[in-house]
Design a protein around this motif. Structure first.
Motif, PDB file in Angstrom:
ATOM      1  N   SER A  10      -8.740   3.479 -29.008  1.00 14.46           N
ATOM      2  CA  SER A  10      -8.276   3.026 -27.685  1.00 14.46           C
ATOM      3  C   SER A  10      -6.775   2.751 -27.688  1.00 14.46           C
TER       4      SER A  10
ATOM      5  N   PRO B 122      -0.923   6.326 -25.267  1.00  8.34           N
ATOM      6  CA  PRO B 122      -0.350   7.607 -25.708  1.00  8.34           C
ATOM      7  C   PRO B 122       0.885   7.441 -26.586  1.00  8.34           C
TER       8      PRO B 122
ATOM      9  N   SER C 132      -9.576  12.270 -31.364  1.00 13.42           N
ATOM     10  CA  SER C 132     -10.773  12.276 -30.531  1.00 13.42           C
ATOM     11  C   SER C 132     -10.575  11.322 -29.363  1.00 13.42           C
ATOM     12  N   ASP C 133     -11.544  11.317 -28.438  1.00 12.89           N
ATOM     13  CA  ASP C 133     -11.486  10.458 -27.241  1.00 12.89           C
ATOM     14  C   ASP C 133     -10.216  10.701 -26.442  1.00 12.89           C
ATOM     15  N   GLY C 134      -9.874  11.984 -26.282  1.00 10.42           N
ATOM     16  CA  GLY C 134      -8.693  12.307 -25.494  1.00 10.42           C
ATOM     17  C   GLY C 134      -7.388  11.904 -26.130  1.00 10.42           C
ATOM     18  N   GLY C 135      -7.349  11.773 -27.440  1.00 11.79           N
ATOM     19  CA  GLY C 135      -6.127  11.381 -28.127  1.00 11.79           C
ATOM     20  C   GLY C 135      -5.988   9.886 -28.326  1.00 11.79           C
TER      21      GLY C 135
END
Length: 528
Positions: A56, A59, A79-82
């Motif tokens: 979590s 970016p 993973s998990d969209g970066g």
């Protein structure tokens, strides 16, 4: 050792050279398959197990962490969209300690840790803002600790202190939560977040907390305290009604069978909390008095001559006059005063909310499934099972009517069709599998027969060639001479050699592979 290895390789080379074209193709394909399988197994065994390093992340933090891992040469996966970075299990703790020492991730909520960065030149406004940010960061960490919450953002609005308390504006807070995919927060979880935030901020009323999810849906708006309580009570009523309906449904299933009855329960629950104080006073004759006082008075005197006179007693009353005979007068009084105890009973009763005010049950039974039972029997059974109280206003209604089974029949037909389709698909798959297995078995059997036939023909050709070559003394073939062959045939040696040569040439044209394999075998035998 070297000679053994060279001899083994030459033996394998000669064995491979003795194969037919089909055998060579199968050997090459099989060898390549074994090598590929070994490579895949080696890669699978040598691939490390990855574990989450940080989850979590923002970016900016993810980019900084990836740069540090690349610089350190540590393999990683995203993973998990970066938002989650995974590294090999053996490098998790060392990488985490190293990156944490460098202040990564830095975009997360610092909580009360940002209070350590204050200096002596910090103004009061900066101090209040930093304190507010610290509270918001701690609340975000606490809310993200919930199982259903993936990320949270908290904003707290703390108004400035006013001179008069009536002019002070209330403290408010807003919470934005992002749940895991496919997860929705329930009413109790939302209320838990509301009260958690309200209890962590001084002067914050739970009614002033707004909770919103990432989709923009308001889960709890400011001032929804009454609605939230009503929602909780509605859930309690629904749970009670479902429990009663389930109990009645279980009983009816045993009587009329599954799917032949419908039960609906409506309950009126009293959520008022009642506190009753009762004090009772009563006198018990058997109890001893608290105090007792007894007083006695006596008087005795002589009368005067002839005059009738009376004596005034202590109570101010005139005592009866004596006769004029001159006899003396007497006065005797006894008074008792008692203070009796009055017993007292104090009773305090608190009625818990949630008791049943009234209960209404409606039951519909399929006419064709009732059998020997009657609606009155079912009504009496339900009345006894649920404790129906007519004085309280409870009612039980039992109705029989034919049920519409069209949907059930359609569902059964669809289910039967699906089962038939599955069975047909399974049969087709079995037939296909059996056909493929049969084709493979037939191909293998045919190959075996052909190989057997070829081997038989090769043996026959070998025997024939050997006999012919040994029976003729041909100068082109390095074999021992056989002079008796010409005598046995009765022909000239030259004619016999020419006939044998022509026959061998025809055999080579018909079976070149067998003849070549035979010659290679002779050459190998001659080497040994």
């Amino acid at each position: 050792m070297r000679d053994q290895i060279v001899g083994r390789l030459q033996s394998l080379q000669r064995s491979f050279a003795a194969f037919t074209a089909g055998q060579k193709t199968i050997a090459v394909i099989g060898g390549l398959a074994l090598v590929l399988g070994a490579v895949m197994v080696f890669r699978w065994a040598s691939t490390p197990t990855y574990a989450p390093l940080f989850t979590s992340m923002a970016p900016a933090d993810a980019s900084a962490v990836v740069d540090k891992l690349n610089a350190a040469g540590t393999p990683y996966k995203l993973s998990d969209g970066g938002g989650t970075v995974l590294v090999p299990q053996a490098d998790v703790y060392s990488s985490r300690i190293q990156l944490s020492g460098e202040g990564l991730p830095s975009q997360g909520s610092d909580g009360y840790g940002i209070l350590d960065k204050q200096s002596l030149s910090t103004s009061q406004f900066q101090e209040q803002t930093t304190y507010k940010r610290a509270i918001e960061g701690e609340l975000e960490k606490t809310i993200e600790a919930l199982d259903s919450v993936d990320a949270a953002v908290v904003h707290v609005a703390m108004p400035q202190e006013e001179l008069f308390s009536t002019d002070k504006k209330p403290t408010t807070a807003s919470v934005l939560v992002q749940t895991h995919p496919g997860v929705t927060l329930g009413s109790q979880q939302v209320q838990a977040i509301v009260h958690l935030v309200a209890s962590s901020v001084e002067g914050l009323d739970p009614k002033q907390v707004t909770v919103t999810d990432a989709a923009g849906t308001v889960l709890s708006a400011a001032g929804d305290g009454i609605d939230s309580v009503a929602d909780t009570r509605a859930q309690q009523v629904k749970a009670f009604e479902d429990r009663m309906s389930g109990s009645v449904g279980d009983v009816l299933t045993r009587i009329v069978g599954p799917g032949n009855s419908a039960v609906e329960v409506t309950a009126d629950l009293n959520f008022d909390k009642t506190l009753t104080h009762t004090t009772r006073y009563f006198y018990d004759p058997k109890m001893k008095p608290l105090t007792s006082t007894t007083s006695k008075e006596k008087y005795k005197g002589t009368g005067a001559g002839s005059a009738a006179s009376g004596v005034v007693g202590p109570d101010g009353q005139l005592a009866p006059a004596t006769s004029g005979s001159g006899s003396g007068s007497t006065y005797d009084k006894k008074a008792t005063t008692e203070d009796n105890a009055i017993d007292k009973t104090v009773e305090q009763r608190e009625a818990a909310p949630g008791n049943v005010r009234s209960l209404h049950v409606g039951i519909v039974i399929d006419t064709r499934s009732l059998g020997a039972s009657t609606p009155q029997d079912v009504q009496a059974l339900v009345t006894s099972a649920l404790g129906i109280n007519a004085k309280r206003g409870d009612t039980v209604t039992v109705t029989t009517m034919p049920f519409d089974r069209s949907q059930e029949k359609a569902a059964a037909a669809a289910l039967a069709a699906a089962k038939a389709a599955d069975a047909k698909a399974a049969t087709t798959s079995m037939i296909k599998t059996g056909g493929i297995a049969g084709v493979i078995a037939a191909a293998l059997l045919l190959a075996w027969f052909r190989g057997r036939k070829r081997r038989k023909l090769r043996d026959q050709a070998t025997t024939y060639v050997v006999e012919q070559l040994r029976a003729r003394n041909d100068a082109t073939v390095a074999l021992p001479p056989n002079p008796s062959a010409a005598e046995l045939t009765g022909a000239a040696p030259h004619q016999l050699r020419m006939a044998a040569r022509d026959e061998i040439a025809a055999m080579v044209e018909r079976q070149p592979e067998e003849v070549a394999q035979l010659l290679r075998g002779w050459l190998v035998e001659s080497d040994h």
